[in-house]
Design a protein around this motif. Structure first.
Motif, short mmCIF file in Angstrom:
data_model
loop_
_atom_site.label_atom_id
_atom_site.label_comp_id
_atom_site.label_asym_id
_atom_site.label_seq_id
_atom_site.Cartn_x
_atom_site.Cartn_y
_atom_site.Cartn_z
N GLY A 1 0.77 -1.24 0.00
CA GLY A 1 0.00 0.00 0.00
C GLY A 1 0.80 1.29 0.00
O GLY A 1 0.22 2.37 0.06
N GLY A 2 2.12 1.19 -0.07
CA GLY A 2 2.93 2.41 -0.07
C GLY A 2 3.11 2.98 -1.47
O GLY A 2 3.00 2.27 -2.47
N ARG A 3 3.37 4.29 -1.52
CA ARG A 3 3.80 4.89 -2.79
C ARG A 3 5.32 4.81 -2.81
O ARG A 3 5.97 5.32 -1.90
N VAL A 4 5.85 4.15 -3.83
CA VAL A 4 7.28 3.80 -3.81
C VAL A 4 7.98 4.26 -5.09
O VAL A 4 7.48 4.03 -6.20
N ALA A 5 9.14 4.89 -4.94
CA ALA A 5 10.03 5.14 -6.07
C ALA A 5 11.30 4.35 -5.87
O ALA A 5 11.88 4.37 -4.78
N VAL A 6 11.72 3.61 -6.89
CA VAL A 6 13.03 2.96 -6.83
C VAL A 6 13.95 3.68 -7.80
O VAL A 6 13.57 4.00 -8.92
N VAL A 7 15.16 3.97 -7.32
CA VAL A 7 16.09 4.80 -8.10
C VAL A 7 17.35 3.98 -8.38
O VAL A 7 17.95 3.42 -7.45
N ASP A 8 17.73 3.89 -9.65
CA ASP A 8 18.96 3.19 -10.00
C ASP A 8 20.09 4.21 -9.99
O ASP A 8 20.19 5.06 -10.88
N ARG B 1 2.46 -3.47 -13.18
CA ARG B 1 1.28 -3.92 -12.44
C ARG B 1 0.82 -2.94 -11.38
O ARG B 1 -0.37 -2.83 -11.11
N LEU B 2 1.80 -2.28 -10.72
CA LEU B 2 1.44 -1.49 -9.55
C LEU B 2 1.56 0.00 -9.87
O LEU B 2 2.67 0.51 -10.08
#
Lengths: 266, 89
Positions: A31-38, A79-80
């Protein structure tokens, strides 16, 4: 304001990118809003692990150099909808980004997301220093091997010197059968050596190979022990008290099934 | 290493415990630039100092470990003392 968490290790190839992808997906599933950064500029990888490599238009360097706005560069997960990737530049080198630019970038991201996960490059040079510059917390990934543990210890010293607080530890690729035979460092051994807080025990699991081949996170695979372990890490990050299950030697279906109910020290 | 241990396959230490021992030495060296030689020298000197006040201490029996705490590390030394000689010196 979101939390900025950097995933790092010192040694390469211990599972930083896999951990970032799975943890990011797990946090978004929960349920979190997530950013993944490379943050591995020049060696872009998080995009292929997450299966988003065909959607890249702009990258991190485009954003910090003002050629693209952050929103244009963020790629939505397949998907998310609450999970986004900011890919690394592939054609630039590690010095294309400065420490200040990384701090600005994380400040922007934390306004929009609950969790900002930064996949750090291996090593202890500028790339790593940039990756932790804007972090509130650091997760260190290691495997139960002498080289990885030694590098993890070095990284812990640098993280503490940078005043990022005591880092959390993920011990990846544990092989319970070898540990039981005394032929692999146990999680307890690694903890005694490194003396930091444990946040995850991830078993060596072939399903990681197949899920990475497909560009899907292992946390979607309910048969995957590693996937379940990453879901647990995400819950612990969110402050839940999740016991560490006893790892089963990967054999029978029944053993695997009953393994869910086995509990180590709480 | 006794005959029976050889017989039952305890001939060599398990590789995990070898790895742990090696790592303990390496990490202390990495953190404090303390080589195994310096560590041995330190034990000899610790034994000398303690032997002035206590029954003679055997340097070889001293176990020194450096443990990482949250903010500081700790030097932990296990030093066996021989019992039953209260009237030294």
């Amino acid at each position: 304001m979101g939390r900025v968490i950097t995933i790092t290790s010192g040694k390469g190839g211990v599972g930083k990118t896999t951990t970032t992808a799975n943890l990011g997906t797990a946090l978004a599933l929960q349920g979190g809003r997530v950013a993944v950064v490379d943050a591995d500029i020049g060696l872009r990888n998080l995009d292929v692990v997450m299966g988003l490599e065909n959607r890249i238009v702009y990258d991190l360097v485009d954003v910090v150099e003002g050629r693209a706005r952050l929103r244009q560069a963020l790629i939505k997960d397949k998907r998310l909808p609450e999970l986004c990737l900011l890919p690394a530049a592939q054609t630039r080198d590690k010095d294309a980004v400065s420490r200040e630019q990384m701090i600005d970038l994380t400040a922007q991201l934390r306004r929009e997301f609950d969790f900002v996960l930064i996949d750090s490059p291996a090593g202890i040079e500028n790339g790593f220093r940039n990756a932790i510059a804007g972090a509130d917390e650091v997760i260190i990934v290691t495997t139960p091997e002498v080289s990885a543990v030694r590098d993890a210890d070095r990284i812990i010293g640098l993280v503490e010197a940078a005043e990022k607080g005591p880092p959390n530890l993920v011990v990846n690729r544990i092989k319970p059968r070898l540990v039981n035979r005394g032929e692999m460092l146990s999680v307890e051994d690694v903890l005694e050596l490194l003396a930091i807080t444990l946040i995850g025990i991830v078993p060596d699991d072939e399903s990681i190979v197949t899920s990475t081949n497909r560009g899907e996170a292992a946390v979607y695979d309910h048969q995957s022990q590693a996937g379940r372990a990453f879901l647990d890490v995400a819950r612990r990050l969110r402050g839940e008290d999740v016991p560490f299950p006893v790892l089963q030697e990967q054999q029978g279906v029944l053993e695997r099934f009953f393994g869910i109910f086995g509990r180590r020290r709480s | 290493m006794g005959f029976f241990e050889n017989l039952f396959g305890g001939r060599r230490d398990r590789s995990a415990s070898v790895a742990k021992q090696r790592l303990m030495m390496v990490l202390v060296d990495d953190r404090y630039k303390l080589t195994p030689e310096t560590l041995e020298q330190m034990k000899v000197e610790i034994a000398e100092v303690l032997s002035r006040y206590l029954p003679p201490v055997d340097a070889e029996q001293i176990e020194v470990k450096i443990l990482r705490g949250e903010a500081t590390d700790y030097l932990k030394a296990d030093i066996p003392l021989k019992r039953g000689q209260p009237d030294m010196g």
